[in-house]
Design a protein around this motif. Structure first.
Motif, mmCIF file in Angstrom:
data_model
loop_
_atom_site.group_PDB
_atom_site.id
_atom_site.type_symbol
_atom_site.label_atom_id
_atom_site.label_comp_id
_atom_site.label_asym_id
_atom_site.label_seq_id
_atom_site.Cartn_x
_atom_site.Cartn_y
_atom_site.Cartn_z
ATOM 1 N N THR A 45 34.986 55.882 -10.376
ATOM 2 C CA THR A 45 36.645 56.076 -10.000
ATOM 3 C C THR A 45 37.024 56.971 -10.969
ATOM 4 O O THR A 45 36.997 57.209 -12.199
ATOM 5 N N ILE A 46 38.142 57.496 -10.434
ATOM 6 C CA ILE A 46 39.236 58.532 -11.071
ATOM 7 C C ILE A 46 40.402 58.089 -11.235
ATOM 8 O O ILE A 46 40.840 57.630 -10.061
ATOM 9 N N VAL A 47 41.272 57.854 -12.229
ATOM 10 C CA VAL A 47 42.469 57.208 -12.447
ATOM 11 C C VAL A 47 43.261 58.484 -13.078
ATOM 12 O O VAL A 47 43.056 58.723 -14.204
ATOM 13 N N GLU A 48 44.569 58.692 -12.416
ATOM 14 C CA GLU A 48 45.270 59.727 -13.079
ATOM 15 C C GLU A 48 46.753 59.608 -12.906
ATOM 16 O O GLU A 48 47.214 59.324 -11.772
ATOM 17 N N HIS B 11 34.123 54.667 -7.166
ATOM 18 C CA HIS B 11 34.356 55.911 -6.687
ATOM 19 C C HIS B 11 35.755 55.896 -5.919
ATOM 20 O O HIS B 11 35.856 56.598 -4.875
ATOM 21 N N ALA B 12 36.776 55.244 -6.518
ATOM 22 C CA ALA B 12 38.104 55.150 -5.885
ATOM 23 C C ALA B 12 38.746 56.264 -6.755
ATOM 24 O O ALA B 12 38.372 56.864 -7.741
ATOM 25 N N SER B 13 40.000 56.641 -6.230
ATOM 26 C CA SER B 13 40.770 57.625 -6.741
ATOM 27 C C SER B 13 42.229 57.173 -6.516
ATOM 28 O O SER B 13 42.506 56.777 -5.628
ATOM 29 N N ILE B 14 42.760 56.987 -7.850
ATOM 30 C CA ILE B 14 44.122 56.343 -7.953
ATOM 31 C C ILE B 14 44.921 57.373 -8.762
ATOM 32 O O ILE B 14 44.810 57.781 -9.858
ATOM 33 N N GLN B 15 45.970 57.908 -8.093
ATOM 34 C CA GLN B 15 46.826 59.022 -8.629
ATOM 35 C C GLN B 15 48.235 58.691 -8.558
ATOM 36 O O GLN B 15 48.747 58.466 -7.384
ATOM 37 N N ASN B 16 49.089 58.807 -9.421
ATOM 38 C CA ASN B 16 50.621 58.919 -9.190
ATOM 39 C C ASN B 16 50.906 57.626 -8.724
ATOM 40 O O ASN B 16 51.447 57.326 -7.712
ATOM 41 N N ALA B 17 50.387 56.532 -9.272
ATOM 42 C CA ALA B 17 50.695 55.009 -8.650
ATOM 43 C C ALA B 17 50.634 54.142 -9.947
ATOM 44 O O ALA B 17 50.458 54.132 -11.150
ATOM 45 N N THR B 18 51.313 52.942 -9.394
ATOM 46 C CA THR B 18 51.522 51.679 -10.237
ATOM 47 C C THR B 18 51.080 50.683 -9.346
ATOM 48 O O THR B 18 51.406 50.313 -8.220
ATOM 49 N N LEU B 19 49.984 49.862 -10.254
ATOM 50 C CA LEU B 19 49.355 48.713 -9.305
ATOM 51 C C LEU B 19 49.359 47.311 -10.146
ATOM 52 O O LEU B 19 49.308 47.481 -11.497
ATOM 53 N N ARG B 20 49.552 46.437 -9.753
ATOM 54 C CA ARG B 20 49.422 45.122 -10.573
ATOM 55 C C ARG B 20 49.028 44.155 -9.542
ATOM 56 O O ARG B 20 49.224 44.110 -8.143
ATOM 57 N N ASN B 21 48.464 43.034 -9.961
ATOM 58 C CA ASN B 21 47.887 41.886 -9.127
ATOM 59 C C ASN B 21 46.964 42.753 -7.733
ATOM 60 O O ASN B 21 47.345 42.229 -6.572
ATOM 61 N N MET C 142 43.696 44.527 -5.553
ATOM 62 C CA MET C 142 42.089 44.968 -5.359
ATOM 63 C C MET C 142 41.948 45.974 -4.576
ATOM 64 O O MET C 142 42.637 46.171 -3.405
ATOM 65 N N ILE C 143 41.289 47.168 -4.976
ATOM 66 C CA ILE C 143 41.099 48.266 -4.559
ATOM 67 C C ILE C 143 39.473 48.467 -4.438
ATOM 68 O O ILE C 143 38.717 48.245 -4.974
ATOM 69 N N GLY C 144 39.249 48.613 -2.878
ATOM 70 C CA GLY C 144 37.813 48.613 -2.567
ATOM 71 C C GLY C 144 37.321 50.006 -3.277
ATOM 72 O O GLY C 144 37.714 50.826 -3.498
ATOM 73 N N SER C 145 35.860 50.048 -2.856
ATOM 74 C CA SER C 145 35.167 51.282 -2.947
ATOM 75 C C SER C 145 35.640 52.546 -2.033
ATOM 76 O O SER C 145 35.671 52.296 -0.897
ATOM 77 N N TYR C 146 35.651 53.637 -2.902
ATOM 78 C CA TYR C 146 35.971 55.138 -2.163
ATOM 79 C C TYR C 146 37.242 55.090 -1.424
ATOM 80 O O TYR C 146 37.602 55.667 -0.484
ATOM 81 N N VAL C 147 38.029 54.258 -1.977
ATOM 82 C CA VAL C 147 39.642 54.126 -1.573
ATOM 83 C C VAL C 147 40.451 55.491 -2.289
ATOM 84 O O VAL C 147 40.268 55.814 -3.415
ATOM 85 N N LYS C 148 41.161 56.039 -1.497
ATOM 86 C CA LYS C 148 41.977 56.968 -2.114
ATOM 87 C C LYS C 148 43.656 56.466 -2.031
ATOM 88 O O LYS C 148 44.220 56.151 -0.904
ATOM 89 N N TYR C 149 44.166 56.176 -3.268
ATOM 90 C CA TYR C 149 45.629 55.633 -3.293
ATOM 91 C C TYR C 149 46.383 56.274 -4.286
ATOM 92 O O TYR C 149 46.240 56.322 -5.240
ATOM 93 N N HIS C 150 47.299 57.005 -3.546
ATOM 94 C CA HIS C 150 48.155 58.135 -4.118
ATOM 95 C C HIS C 150 49.544 57.859 -3.879
ATOM 96 O O HIS C 150 49.897 57.749 -2.720
ATOM 97 N N ASN C 151 50.607 58.365 -4.951
ATOM 98 C CA ASN C 151 51.934 58.461 -4.781
ATOM 99 C C ASN C 151 52.649 57.168 -4.277
ATOM 100 O O ASN C 151 53.348 57.136 -3.333
ATOM 101 N N MET C 152 51.949 55.848 -4.995
ATOM 102 C CA MET C 152 52.587 54.754 -4.416
ATOM 103 C C MET C 152 52.980 53.813 -5.875
ATOM 104 O O MET C 152 52.194 53.899 -6.875
ATOM 105 N N LYS C 153 54.324 53.336 -5.779
ATOM 106 C CA LYS C 153 54.633 52.954 -7.238
ATOM 107 C C LYS C 153 54.840 51.603 -6.952
ATOM 108 O O LYS C 153 55.440 50.726 -6.119
ATOM 109 N N ILE D 78 45.647 55.713 1.383
ATOM 110 C CA ILE D 78 47.286 55.853 1.334
ATOM 111 C C ILE D 78 47.645 57.093 0.342
ATOM 112 O O ILE D 78 47.311 56.988 -0.772
ATOM 113 N N LEU D 79 48.191 57.906 1.087
ATOM 114 C CA LEU D 79 48.251 59.219 0.405
ATOM 115 C C LEU D 79 49.753 59.753 0.569
ATOM 116 O O LEU D 79 50.350 59.323 1.516
#
Length: 334
Positions: free
Chosen positions: A283-286, A298-308, A310-321, A333-334
């Motif tokens: 996984t890459i977190v930036e 193997h997820a990608s988390i970018q420009n995001a804020t997460l709490r509580n 669960m993010i599955g494998s190979y998920v792309k989660y970008h630009n969400m606060k 979710i891009l």
């Protein structure tokens, strides 16, 4: 000693994660639920485990291979049985009838537990229980003055006991249990349309078997996302996770608030992680802030804020606060 683990349920309350992975194989703090369950049982027993039998549904060859691999890693012989119809807890055990002999411990793969005592396998049978605040939502037991079970009550409307059955059972001679399960099936004795293990247990008690209650200190639910995240926290608080060596080149410009489980090949850039966060392989977190969450491989988390979350494998989660989400494998979710 043999362990039988019924795990054929579809895990509907844990969707979308269980659409691709059976719930007992979901990781919590870097280790699957079923692996944690077997390890905790091993620590509690006073004798070696000769076999672990899994009762599964139509989960496919990959799940079977994963279970055999898990057992091999734990130095255990594995057997796999199948329950294709949800016909109850007793029916599930009947599917593993070839393993129902001698000393057997049955553990349903819905929950995890914590205890410091060793199992007393000199008893005819034991059932593990936990004192709870809301007994009307669970099956409970009544005890005599010596701690033996006198009655089972399913979701009592009026208070009879606050000792809930957590889904772990020991039998010195499991063939006796098998005979009572066979009687239920042959005579079509059901409760709510299903063959119930408690009906077989009551028949055993009526024939003189004494069943001891063993109270655990901790009982951790894995039934839905919020329950899993609460269990995730408790595992960290108990220190029951593997601490990894984070390579400096993989963690740049970031702060890690322990406790966390971070796989060794994770890359974290300009982020704030923790406490109570697990991040899986690759996984890459930036530029992210994450707390009290599980992120699989193997997820990608970018420009995001997460709490509580669960993010599955190979998920792309970008630009969400400032979100609380539960995303299955391969979501974007891009």
């Amino acid at each position: 000693m043999k362990i039988i683990i019924p795990m054929a349920g579809l895990g509907k309350r844990m969707r979308p994660h269980t659409l691709t992975t059976p719930k007992p194989l979901l990781d919590i703090a870097g280790k699957s639920i079923v692996s944690r369950l077997i390890t905790d049982i091993s620590e509690m027993l006073n004798e070696p485990i000769e076999e672990v039998a899994y009762i599964i549904g139509d989960f496919g060859k990959q799940v079977e291979e994963d279970l055999y691999k898990l057992s091999e890693e734990l130095n255990l012989k594995a057997k796999i049985y199948y329950q294709y119809e949800a016909l109850g807890t007793a029916h599930a055990l009947y599917m593993a009838k070839d393993s129902l002999s001698g000393n057997v411990l049955v553990a349903y793969a819905d929950t995890l537990f914590y205890t410091t005592f060793k199992a007393d396998i000199s008893e005819d049978a034991c059932i593990w229980v936990k004192k709870i605040d809301n007994p009307s939502q669970f099956g409970v037991v009544e005890l005599d003055h010596q701690g033996y079970i006198t009655r089972f009550v399913e979701k009592p409307k009026e208070f009879v006991s606050d000792l809930a059955i957590i889904g772990i059972y020991y039998f010195k001679d499991a063939s006796a249990l098998l005979r009572e399960i066979e009687f239920l099936l042959e005579n079509n004795i059901t409760g709510n349309g299903e063959y119930q293990l408690t009906d077989a247990l009551e028949r055993l008690m009526n024939k003189g078997m004494k069943i001891k209650a063993a109270e655990v200190q901790g009982w951790f639910d894995c039934g839905n996302k919020n329950a899993v995240l609460q269990t995730h926290q408790e595992i960290f608080k108990l220190g029951k996770f593997q601490k990894t060596n984070l390579l400096p080149e993989n963690i740049t410009g970031s702060v890690i608030h322990q406790p966390c489980y971070i796989a060794e090949d994770v890359k974290i850039i300009d982020s704030e992680i923790g406490p109570y966060v697990s991040i899986g392989n690759g996984t890459i977190v930036e530029n992210a802030k994450i707390e009290n969450s599980i992120i699989y491989s193997h997820a990608s988390i970018q420009n995001a804020t997460l709490r509580n979350s669960m993010i599955g494998s190979y998920v792309k989660y970008h630009n969400m606060k400032d979100r609380e989400v539960s995303l299955g494998d391969y979501s974007e979710i891009l």
